[in-house]
Design an enzyme around this catalytic site. Structure first.
Site, PDB file in Angstrom:
ATOM      1  N   ASP A 210     -10.811   2.793  -2.945  1.00  0.00           N
ATOM      2  CA  ASP A 210     -11.271   2.396  -1.814  1.00  0.00           C
ATOM      3  C   ASP A 210     -12.738   1.994  -1.381  1.00  0.00           C
ATOM      4  OD1 ASP A 210      -8.754   1.574  -0.645  1.00  0.00           O
ATOM      5  OD2 ASP A 210      -8.878   3.489   0.321  1.00  0.00           O
TER       6      ASP A 210
ATOM      7  N   ASP B 276       0.698  -0.926  -0.014  1.00  0.00           N
ATOM      8  CA  ASP B 276       0.374   0.066   0.213  1.00  0.00           C
ATOM      9  C   ASP B 276       0.965   1.515   0.079  1.00  0.00           C
ATOM     10  OD1 ASP B 276      -2.133   1.223   0.015  1.00  0.00           O
ATOM     11  OD2 ASP B 276      -3.357   0.086   1.459  1.00  0.00           O
TER      12      ASP B 276
HETATM   13  C1  GLA Z   1      -6.058   1.423   2.151  1.00  0.00           C
HETATM   14  C2  GLA Z   1      -6.266   1.078   0.945  1.00  0.00           C
HETATM   15  C3  GLA Z   1      -7.312  -0.135   2.177  1.00  0.00           C
HETATM   16  C4  GLA Z   1      -6.896   0.168   3.443  1.00  0.00           C
HETATM   17  C5  GLA Z   1      -6.124   0.817   3.867  1.00  0.00           C
HETATM   18  C6  GLA Z   1      -5.538   0.244   5.476  1.00  0.00           C
HETATM   19  O1  GLA Z   1      -6.571   2.670   1.793  1.00  0.00           O
HETATM   20  O2  GLA Z   1      -6.651   1.017  -0.231  1.00  0.00           O
HETATM   21  O3  GLA Z   1      -7.500  -1.324   1.205  1.00  0.00           O
HETATM   22  O4  GLA Z   1      -5.490  -1.109   2.892  1.00  0.00           O
HETATM   23  O5  GLA Z   1      -5.167   1.383   2.757  1.00  0.00           O
HETATM   24  O6  GLA Z   1      -5.135   1.357   5.997  1.00  0.00           O
END
Ligand code: GLA
Length: 609
Positions: A429, A359
């Site tokens: 997201d 990420d």
């Molecule tokens: C980001 C990712 C999510 C999740 C969060 C965790 O927003 O896109 O899928 O993994 O971080 O903090």
């Protein structure tokens, strides 16, 4: 630098050497064409052949001249939770450009542009597509001059960029991928898809069916322990899920987003017995195990930051701006990368880990590096990307069998550079099935379905509050890598049965979805009937997907016209056994049931007789 590769001698490269006799800058231009694909790549390598240092201020990767301005510029803009929104505008005199200055390719603009002839459609007309294999600041600009000619440039964004070349040093610009077709935007996309499947994605997972996974993020956020994860695995196993992914929150003392990035050791208060015990228990339920990392980041509240406050990007005498309560590590520094590699290597090599989600949850600010001299500070943006690529390269080489999934606050780094290292990228997201129709539609302009991370999540949806049927959420997520991101324990028995049969359906279609030809049948930005299909490479089968967005009780019959079939063949719809001719499906269309109900979805599988 990531680039297309040619394993089977399918390409030829023309190398053009030019020399600026005033400065002695030598520029080599590399043009590569592929035998079976209407694709050309270009990149440039600049070498200082003088005996003095020189500074590069603008190094574009591709430059194309068109003798007309009769094009529309199609591009993908967005923001968090609304990535890759398709927009277009006719070219006009002057410069029109899309850019990122955020340090990554970003949510705001994808490094993709198509110039399509006025009047070109999804199916017909001339289209030139360009996509950069790059994950940092970029600029793609079209300039129309006084003679109505157009010049298209694509490359590293010159803003905040210079690169100092000492004598005999070289600089390699990222590769630009260019596609031409006279068969419209749909064909342009299919060419990008085939190119990336064949020549860009190098993971052994490229051609392998991906595991159906359950991800803990929207199921539990930070609120989990070992028992809860095992309970998820237990329930998921009964439904046929292959893998449990433990998302954010397992390391340091992280209980929310305010700490511990950079401390990549297990929080044993949360995961009692440690990681190996948890993985054993998950494996015992019959599931593989995946884990989340955010390697390029550091929390001010972390042991790593306390020990090395100068390891984050920063500018002397200026306060660092936190975003999501975190700073960005200085990836230009080898010792920083070595530390992160060593920490992650320890966890991954000592445990049975099958999948890593990588990420990247904020943009770059205060972009300075403690180790570089003042005259090299404007190299940091690009050096950061090179540092990230180096770290990723080390991981994919150290763990060739691990499935990597990229992510950046959802789809903030959904680009061809990332696809080179990880065969799939979390699209957004925003997991709302209806918003996803548009996000996945836009993503498909440049990137294959097999790259699009897509999950079924809970209702009301956590990002939008919208309620959609489970069936609809399944149909939408199946045009992606497919998985679940909700608390399965909270489902009713009826819903659990539905999930079980959804996974069964997905497995039936997975090879077709991963390898077939993708057709956008309607435009979800304009139509209330969102339809798309995936056709087998020999036109032997087709999976038609439709989601109805109309919210008024419309009792008229909608027909969806299919594409790319063999008109003279007969196709049997598998659920009803009804036979349709290819021509009828393509010209008449598949009649959809006239039914009530919000956000209905239909999926039809036709097989050639
Ligand atoms: C980001 C990712 C999510 C999740 C969060 C965790 O927003 O896109 O899928 O993994 O971080 O903090």
């Amino acid at each position: 630098m990531p680039s297309l590769r040619d394993e089977n001698g399918d390409s030829e490269t023309l190398e053009v050497t030019t020399l600026d006799q005033t400065t002695n800058a030598e520029v080599k231009l590399y043009y590569t064409v592929y035998k079976d694909l209407p694709v050309m790549t270009r990149h440039a390598v600049v070498t200082n052949t003088s005996d003095r240092a020189m500074e590069l201020e603008r190094v574009f990767s591709a430059c194309f001249d068109f003798n007309t301005m009769d094009y529309d510029m199609v591009h993908l803009y967005g923001k968090w939770a609304k990535e890759r929104t398709v927009t277009e505008r006719p070219l006009c005199h002057g410069i029109q450009s899309i850019q990122s200055k955020r340090g990554s390719s970003s949510h705001n603009h994808n490094p993709f542009v198509a110039l399509k002839a006025h009047g070109a459609t999804e199916e017909n007309g001339e289209v030139y597509g360009v996509n950069l294999i790059y994950s940092g600041n970029f600029s793609i600009e079209a300039e129309v001059d006084c003679l109505n000619a157009t010049r298209l440039l694509a490359g590293i964004n010159p803003t905040d960029f210079t690169w100092r070349l000492e004598p005999n040093e070289s600089f390699t610009a990222p590769e630009a991928v260019m596609v031409y077709t006279d068969k419209g935007l749909g064909e342009m996309s299919r060419i990008f898809h085939r190119t990336y499947m064949k020549h860009l994605i190098k993971s052994p997972w490229r051609d392998v069916e991906r595991p159906v996974l359950i991800n803990s993020w929207e199921a539990a956020y930070f609120d989990f322990d070992d028992d809860k994860l095992v309970a998820f695995a237990h329930e998921a196993a009964k439904m046929g899920v292959d893998m449990l992914v433990m998302d954010d929150g397992w390391f340091g003392h992280r209980e929310s987003d305010d700490s511990s990035l950079g401390d990549w050791y297990v929080n044993e208060k949360k995961l009692k017995g440690g990681l190996s015990s948890l993985i054993e228990r998950v494996n015992a339920e019959g599931l593989k195990f995946g884990i989340w990392y955010e390697p390029e980041m550091i929390s001010p509240d972390s042991d790593l930051y306390r020990a090395h406050p100068d390891w984050c990007l920063h500018v002397p005498n200026r306060e660092n701006s936190p975003a999501r309560l975190q700073y960005v590590l200085d990836m230009t520094r080898k010792n920083v990368r070595d530390n992160i590699f060593a920490q992650m290597y320890k966890v991954i090599s000592e445990n049975k880990i099958d999948y890593v989600k990588w990420d990247f949850n904020r943009n770059l600010t205060e972009v300075g590096s403690a180790l570089l001299p003042p005259e090299r500070q404007k190299e940091v943006m690009h050096r950061f990307v090179l540092g990230t690529y180096d770290l990723m390269d080390r991981f994919v080489k150290a763990f060739p069998n691990i499935l990597f999934e990229n992510c950046s606050g959802g789809g903030g780094r959904f680009d061809a550079g990332m696809l080179y290292y990880s065969p799939q990228i979390w699209c957004s997201d925003n997991s709302d099935a209806i918003d996803r129709l548009r996000i996945q539609y836009g993503t498909s302009f440049g990137y294959p379905v097999s790259a699009m991370g897509a999950h079924v999540s809970a209702v009301p949806n956590h990002q939008t509050g919208r309620i959609t049927p489970l069936h609809t959420r399944g149909v939408v997520a199946m045009s992606g890598t497919f998985g679940y991101e909700l608390d399965l324990l909270k489902l009713t028995e009826e819903e659990k049965d539905e999930v079980r049969s959804q996974i069964g359906e997905f497995r039936k279609y997975a090879p077709l979805i991963q390898n077939g030809r993708y057709y956008r049948l309607t435009d979800p930005f304009k139509s209330e009937v969102c339809a798309w299909e995936i056709v087998g490479n020999s036109q032997e089968e087709v999976l038609l997907n439709v989601v109805m967005e109309e919210i008024h009780g419309n009792m008229t019959v909608n027909y969806v016209q299919l594409r790319g079939l063999d008109e003279s063949a007969l196709y049997k719809e598998q659920a009803t056994g009804r036979i349709y001719s290819g021509a009828a499906l393509m010209h008449g269309g598949m009649p959809l049931p006239a039914e009530f109900g919000e956000y209905r979805a239909y999926q039809y599988h036709f097989v050639r007789e």
